[in-house]
Design a protein around this motif. Structure first.
Motif, PDB file in Angstrom:
ATOM      1  N   LEU A 136       0.862  -1.184   0.000  1.00 56.07           N
ATOM      2  CA  LEU A 136       0.000   0.000   0.000  1.00 56.07           C
ATOM      3  C   LEU A 136       0.898   1.233   0.000  1.00 56.07           C
ATOM      4  CD1 LEU A 136      -2.662  -1.056   2.676  1.00 56.07           C
ATOM      5  CD2 LEU A 136      -2.895  -1.116   0.190  1.00 56.07           C
ATOM      6  N   LEU A 137       0.854   1.985  -1.085  1.00 57.94           N
ATOM      7  CA  LEU A 137       1.765   3.107  -1.270  1.00 57.94           C
ATOM      8  C   LEU A 137       1.007   4.417  -1.146  1.00 57.94           C
ATOM      9  CD1 LEU A 137       4.819   3.376  -1.919  1.00 57.94           C
ATOM     10  CD2 LEU A 137       4.145   3.773  -4.301  1.00 57.94           C
ATOM     11  N   HIS A 138       1.349   5.199  -0.120  1.00 61.50           N
ATOM     12  CA  HIS A 138       0.595   6.409   0.199  1.00 61.50           C
ATOM     13  C   HIS A 138       0.855   7.536  -0.786  1.00 61.50           C
ATOM     14  CE1 HIS A 138       4.059   8.696   1.698  1.00 61.50           C
ATOM     15  NE2 HIS A 138       4.473   7.594   2.297  1.00 61.50           N
ATOM     16  N   GLY A 139       0.053   8.599  -0.633  1.00 63.64           N
ATOM     17  CA  GLY A 139       0.146   9.752  -1.509  1.00 63.64           C
ATOM     18  C   GLY A 139       0.696  10.979  -0.811  1.00 63.64           C
ATOM     19  N   ALA A 140       0.301  12.150  -1.317  1.00 68.67           N
ATOM     20  CA  ALA A 140       0.811  13.417  -0.811  1.00 68.67           C
ATOM     21  C   ALA A 140       0.315  13.695   0.597  1.00 68.67           C
ATOM     22  CB  ALA A 140       0.396  14.557  -1.740  1.00 68.67           C
ATOM     23  N   MET A 141       1.135  14.403   1.366  1.00 68.65           N
ATOM     24  CA  MET A 141       0.804  14.798   2.738  1.00 68.65           C
ATOM     25  C   MET A 141       0.455  13.596   3.607  1.00 68.65           C
ATOM     26  SD  MET A 141       1.346  18.022   2.851  1.00 68.65           S
ATOM     27  CE  MET A 141       0.561  18.480   4.398  1.00 68.65           C
ATOM     28  N   GLN A 142       1.132  12.482   3.370  1.00 70.55           N
ATOM     29  CA  GLN A 142       0.890  11.254   4.111  1.00 70.55           C
ATOM     30  C   GLN A 142       2.193  10.530   4.408  1.00 70.55           C
ATOM     31  OE1 GLN A 142      -1.773   8.913   1.593  1.00 70.55           O
ATOM     32  NE2 GLN A 142      -3.558   9.671   2.711  1.00 70.55           N
ATOM     33  N   LYS A 197      -1.323  -7.282 -10.365  1.00 74.38           N
ATOM     34  CA  LYS A 197      -2.484  -6.416 -10.242  1.00 74.38           C
ATOM     35  C   LYS A 197      -2.098  -5.116  -9.552  1.00 74.38           C
ATOM     36  CE  LYS A 197      -6.217  -9.841 -10.311  1.00 74.38           C
ATOM     37  NZ  LYS A 197      -7.518 -10.233  -9.718  1.00 74.38           N
ATOM     38  N   VAL A 198      -2.668  -4.012 -10.046  1.00 67.42           N
ATOM     39  CA  VAL A 198      -2.398  -2.690  -9.498  1.00 67.42           C
ATOM     40  C   VAL A 198      -3.729  -1.991  -9.237  1.00 67.42           C
ATOM     41  CG1 VAL A 198      -1.427  -0.402  -9.951  1.00 67.42           C
ATOM     42  CG2 VAL A 198      -0.180  -2.454 -10.676  1.00 67.42           C
ATOM     43  N   VAL A 199      -3.859  -1.423  -8.041  1.00 67.60           N
ATOM     44  CA  VAL A 199      -4.979  -0.547  -7.736  1.00 67.60           C
ATOM     45  C   VAL A 199      -4.459   0.886  -7.797  1.00 67.60           C
ATOM     46  CG1 VAL A 199      -6.722   0.126  -6.048  1.00 67.60           C
ATOM     47  CG2 VAL A 199      -6.031  -2.279  -6.232  1.00 67.60           C
ATOM     48  N   ALA A 200      -5.087   1.692  -8.624  1.00 67.45           N
ATOM     49  CA  ALA A 200      -4.670   3.097  -8.773  1.00 67.45           C
ATOM     50  C   ALA A 200      -5.795   3.993  -8.282  1.00 67.45           C
ATOM     51  CB  ALA A 200      -4.333   3.403 -10.229  1.00 67.45           C
ATOM     52  N   PHE A 201      -5.616   4.538  -7.076  1.00 67.93           N
ATOM     53  CA  PHE A 201      -6.619   5.433  -6.517  1.00 67.93           C
ATOM     54  C   PHE A 201      -6.287   6.874  -6.877  1.00 67.93           C
ATOM     55  CE2 PHE A 201      -8.436   8.236  -3.355  1.00 67.93           C
ATOM     56  CZ  PHE A 201      -9.743   7.786  -3.283  1.00 67.93           C
ATOM     57  N   VAL A 207       0.020  -4.172  -5.856  1.00 70.98           N
ATOM     58  CA  VAL A 207       0.278  -2.837  -5.312  1.00 70.98           C
ATOM     59  C   VAL A 207      -1.009  -2.025  -5.376  1.00 70.98           C
ATOM     60  CG1 VAL A 207       1.540  -0.668  -5.559  1.00 70.98           C
ATOM     61  CG2 VAL A 207       2.694  -2.826  -6.038  1.00 70.98           C
ATOM     62  N   ALA A 208      -1.299  -1.312  -4.297  1.00 70.43           N
ATOM     63  CA  ALA A 208      -2.371  -0.317  -4.300  1.00 70.43           C
ATOM     64  C   ALA A 208      -1.730   1.036  -4.029  1.00 70.43           C
ATOM     65  CB  ALA A 208      -3.427  -0.638  -3.242  1.00 70.43           C
ATOM     66  N   GLY A 209      -1.784   1.923  -5.004  1.00 69.34           N
ATOM     67  CA  GLY A 209      -1.178   3.237  -4.866  1.00 69.34           C
ATOM     68  C   GLY A 209      -2.236   4.309  -4.721  1.00 69.34           C
ATOM     69  N   VAL A 210      -1.968   5.270  -3.846  1.00 74.75           N
ATOM     70  CA  VAL A 210      -2.905   6.352  -3.564  1.00 74.75           C
ATOM     71  C   VAL A 210      -2.347   7.660  -4.121  1.00 74.75           C
ATOM     72  CG1 VAL A 210      -4.033   7.681  -1.735  1.00 74.75           C
ATOM     73  CG2 VAL A 210      -3.723   5.209  -1.473  1.00 74.75           C
ATOM     74  N   SER A 211      -3.105   8.338  -4.967  1.00 73.89           N
ATOM     75  CA  SER A 211      -2.734   9.646  -5.489  1.00 73.89           C
ATOM     76  C   SER A 211      -1.368   9.581  -6.180  1.00 73.89           C
ATOM     77  CB  SER A 211      -2.772  10.683  -4.363  1.00 73.89           C
ATOM     78  OG  SER A 211      -2.704  11.996  -4.866  1.00 73.89           O
ATOM     79  N   SER A 212      -0.388  10.362  -5.745  1.00 75.86           N
ATOM     80  CA  SER A 212       0.931  10.270  -6.374  1.00 75.86           C
ATOM     81  C   SER A 212       1.507   8.869  -6.253  1.00 75.86           C
ATOM     82  CB  SER A 212       1.882  11.298  -5.754  1.00 75.86           C
ATOM     83  OG  SER A 212       1.875  11.198  -4.341  1.00 75.86           O
ATOM     84  N   GLY A 213       1.143   8.150  -5.189  1.00 78.19           N
ATOM     85  CA  GLY A 213       1.558   6.757  -5.052  1.00 78.19           C
ATOM     86  C   GLY A 213       1.002   5.883  -6.158  1.00 78.19           C
ATOM     87  N   ALA A 214      -0.158   6.261  -6.712  1.00 75.28           N
ATOM     88  CA  ALA A 214      -0.738   5.523  -7.831  1.00 75.28           C
ATOM     89  C   ALA A 214       0.070   5.739  -9.105  1.00 75.28           C
ATOM     90  CB  ALA A 214      -2.191   5.939  -8.042  1.00 75.28           C
ATOM     91  N   ILE A 215       0.585   6.952  -9.289  1.00 73.47           N
ATOM     92  CA  ILE A 215       1.459   7.194 -10.445  1.00 73.47           C
ATOM     93  C   ILE A 215       2.704   6.321 -10.333  1.00 73.47           C
ATOM     94  CG2 ILE A 215       2.864   8.885 -11.674  1.00 73.47           C
ATOM     95  CD1 ILE A 215       0.918  11.049 -10.837  1.00 73.47           C
TER      96      ILE A 215
END
Length: 286
Positions: A29-35, A114-118, A92-100
């Motif tokens: 689980l890969l976080h995004g900005a301000m996290q 499999k990739v989850v791109a939030f 991998v599930a990426g959140v925001s910039s983590g999705a990029i």
């Protein structure tokens, strides 16, 4: 039980610290900005009955090493690649910039299944410009954290609509009060906006580096779940639509009534249980 471990990014030796919890197939689980990773720990807990979740602090945040002088998208891809290699995870599930970062890693690592791109905040034809970075950097350098946060919040359209018409001086004052209150309430778990504010530059840099190259995602071989909320800014929903046209193996789910904070812990206005339902369904469907 949640444990802490580390992996060393093979290219520049940066230490990436991650939480591990759960049993089953590996999922990063890969976080995004301000996290930091802790920002999505409740999402990991909701998934931990079915997956072994690895929740890193991206470089420059939390317990991980510094971003480094050569920071850029390639460094983030190298970090995720090193973690996938060390853990044997194939999801991998990426959140925001983590999705990029997750999608770009899928290009470099075809074995990723499999990739989850939030809500990746892609800049498509000027939909998410990063020209605000110069002002943001000046405000950070001057120690004007509330001002920098306002600059970033307005540019990324993450505040409520009233923020766009509210006088900037008043908005900075309210943000300063919020930051001060958050500092007082900090408990060593959730990261504070004051700590994370400078890292917003790095997330914007990732957006800038990938601006205008939508077509490269046509080479992603992994199955991709495009996940977003119906209350998120229009440019994020448009990015999902654009990716849906380009990715060869993609499906999309829109979470009714949720916004860009959906993956976050409940205290940060997230709905991790709802997001976990969709991730679980996607990852367990043959």
């Amino acid at each position: 039980m949640i444990t802490l471990d580390t992996v060393t990014s093979s290219k520049d030796g940066t230490t990436i610290t991650y939480h591990r919890l759960g049993t089953g197939p590996g999922l990063v689980l890969l976080h995004g900005a301000m996290q930091t990773g802790h920002s999505n720990i409740e999402l990991a807990q909701a998934l931990s009955t079915d997956f072994t979740c690895y929740v890193p602090d991206r470089r420059g945040r939390g317990r991980s090493g510094p971003a480094g002088p050569d920071y850029g998208l390639q460094r983030e891809v190298e970090d995720l690649d090193a973690l996938l290699t060390a853990t044997g995870a194939h999801h991998v599930a990426g959140v925001s910039s983590g999705a990029i970062i997750a999608l770009r890693t899928a290009l470099a690592r075809p074995e990723l299944r499999k990739v989850v791109a939030f809500e990746p905040p892609l800049d498509i034809d000027g939909s998410n410009p990063t020209g605000w970075l110069d002002r943001f950097d000046r405000e950070i350098a001057a120690g004007r954290i509330p001002a920098a946060l306002v600059t970033g919040m307005r540019a990324t359209r993450m505040g409520p609509p009233i923020f766009n018409v509210m006088p900037r001086a008043l908005l900075e004052l309210l943000t300063a009060m919020m930051v001060k209150n958050q500092d007082k309430a900090a408990n060593g778990g959730e990261p504070t906006f004051r700590d994370l504010a400078p890292t917003l530059h790095n997330d914007a840099q990732i957006v800038a580096e990938t601006s205008g190259d939508l077509e490269v995602y046509g080479a992603v071989s992994a199955e991709v779940l495009l996940l977003g909320g119906t209350k998120s800014p229009a440019y994020l929903r448009s990015a999902l639509t654009a990716l849906q046209r380009v990715l060869p193996r993609a499906r999309r789910v829109d979470l009714a009534g949720l916004g860009h904070s959906a993956t976050s812990n409940a205290a940060m206005r997230g709905n991790p249980e709802r997001v976990a339902e969709e991730i679980r369904r996607f990852l367990t469907t043959p």
